[in-house]
Design an enzyme around this catalytic site. Structure first.
Site, PDB file in Angstrom:
ATOM      1  N   ASN A 104     -68.653 -44.572 -14.592  1.00 44.10           N
ATOM      2  CA  ASN A 104     -68.637 -44.869 -13.045  1.00 44.10           C
ATOM      3  C   ASN A 104     -70.175 -45.346 -12.779  1.00 44.10           C
ATOM      4  OD1 ASN A 104     -67.635 -44.410 -10.464  1.00 44.10           O
ATOM      5  ND2 ASN A 104     -68.905 -42.831 -10.062  1.00 44.10           N
ATOM      6  N   HIS A 106     -72.484 -45.408  -9.482  1.00 37.31           N
ATOM      7  CA  HIS A 106     -72.892 -44.778  -8.232  1.00 37.31           C
ATOM      8  C   HIS A 106     -74.126 -45.308  -7.491  1.00 37.31           C
ATOM      9  CE1 HIS A 106     -72.761 -41.299  -5.536  1.00 37.31           C
ATOM     10  NE2 HIS A 106     -74.080 -41.239  -5.616  1.00 37.31           N
ATOM     11  N   GLU A 176     -76.488 -53.101  -8.799  1.00 35.94           N
ATOM     12  CA  GLU A 176     -75.498 -52.700  -9.374  1.00 35.94           C
ATOM     13  C   GLU A 176     -74.750 -53.651 -10.151  1.00 35.94           C
ATOM     14  OE1 GLU A 176     -72.463 -50.518  -7.048  1.00 35.94           O
ATOM     15  OE2 GLU A 176     -73.915 -50.155  -5.630  1.00 35.94           O
TER      16      GLU A 176
HETATM   17  C1  GRF Z   1     -70.280 -49.578  -4.872  1.00 35.62           C
HETATM   18  O1  GRF Z   1     -71.592 -49.440  -4.161  1.00 35.62           O
HETATM   19  C2  GRF Z   1     -70.179 -48.786  -6.139  1.00 35.62           C
HETATM   20  O2  GRF Z   1     -71.540 -48.194  -6.372  1.00 35.62           O
HETATM   21  C3  GRF Z   1     -69.424 -47.479  -5.255  1.00 35.62           C
HETATM   22  O3  GRF Z   1     -68.387 -48.356  -4.274  1.00 35.62           O
HETATM   23  C4  GRF Z   1     -69.029 -49.590  -4.191  1.00 35.62           C
HETATM   24  C5  GRF Z   1     -67.948 -50.412  -4.668  1.00 35.62           C
HETATM   25  O4  GRF Z   1     -68.298 -51.698  -4.423  1.00 35.62           O
HETATM   26  N1  GRF Z   1     -69.042 -46.632  -6.054  1.00 35.62           N
HETATM   27  P1  GRF Z   1     -67.309 -53.089  -4.756  1.00 35.62           P
HETATM   28  O5  GRF Z   1     -65.788 -52.712  -4.298  1.00 35.62           O
HETATM   29  O6  GRF Z   1     -67.644 -53.029  -6.176  1.00 35.62           O
HETATM   30  O7  GRF Z   1     -67.828 -54.241  -4.034  1.00 35.62           O
END
Ligand code: GRF
Length: 203
Positions: A104, A106, A176
């Site tokens: 996952n 986060h 991310e």
């Molecule tokens: C991201 O910030 C992820 O870390 C969190 O939810 C968000 C999802 O964004 N768990 P996306 O749908 O990938 O644009």
């Protein structure tokens, strides 16, 4: 490597995986799973011709249950499940079958700012209100507790000058989008090891 990506929202992390140069020719995203009947991530999946499926704990029109989902994941020979913004708890049957094969992302530096209720802007609001000077992203193994599995990789970003939680969210999201493909690549290369309950990434 066969991937299943679980989503709930806009799907920018899914998009980053699908467009990643370092993952090109190494992965096949077989299915995108959501707890929603429609979401931005599904639109992205459709553009790439990837199967989509909606899952629910209760029987609802247009949804399958988690048992059927597990069956599907087995048939598709999924190697790794990536939760990219998936907001529901994964049932223990799936966690057990895919032991150490569910990860996952986060949007904060765990173990701070994680746990139940800590998702989306709730995370960035909490980070902002704490006056923290750095934030970042964490990729961790999924177990039966929210955000509590062993941490695989983290990257941080300076937020000392931000003026809003939204600004934190933008900076973290950028991280991310490179961290998640980086970790997936490590799995492909079999460079993720658990040694004495710590995750070691080989170079
Ligand atoms: C991201 O910030 C992820 O870390 C969190 O939810 C968000 C999802 O964004 N768990 P996306 O749908 O990938 O644009």
């Amino acid at each position: 490597m066969n991937l299943a990506v679980f989503v709930s929202g806009r799907g920018s992390n899914l998009n980053a995986i699908l467009n990643s140069d370092e993952l090109k020719n190494l992965i096949s995203v077989k299915i995108v799973v959501s707890n929603k009947i429609s979401c931005g991530a599904f639109e992205i999946a459709k553009k790439f011709g990837i199967e989509i499926v909606s899952v629910s704990k209760t029987m609802k029109d247009g949804f399958i249950d988690f048992n059927s989902l597990l069956h599907k994941l087995k048939i598709l020979q999924i190697d790794l499940i990536v939760l990219a913004g998936f907001l529901k708890m994964i049932p223990i049957e799936i966690i057990s079958y895919f032991e150490n094969r569910i990860i996952n992302i986060h949007p904060a530096l765990l173990p701070a700012f994680g746990g139940s209720g800590m998702y989306g802007m709730n995370v960035h609001n909490a980070v902002y209100n704490s006056s923290a000077k750095i934030s970042g992203a964490s990729v961790h193994f999924v177990n039966e507790f929210y955000d509590k599995g062993l941490i695989i990789a983290q990257r941080c970003v300076d937020i000392s000058d931000v003026k809003s939680p939204e600004e934190i969210s933008q900076r973290v999201l950028q991280i991310e989008h490179s961290l998640l493909p980086f970790v997936i690549k490590k799995f492909i290369e079999k460079k993720v090891h658990i040694v004495e309950n710590r995750v070691l990434l080989e170079n």
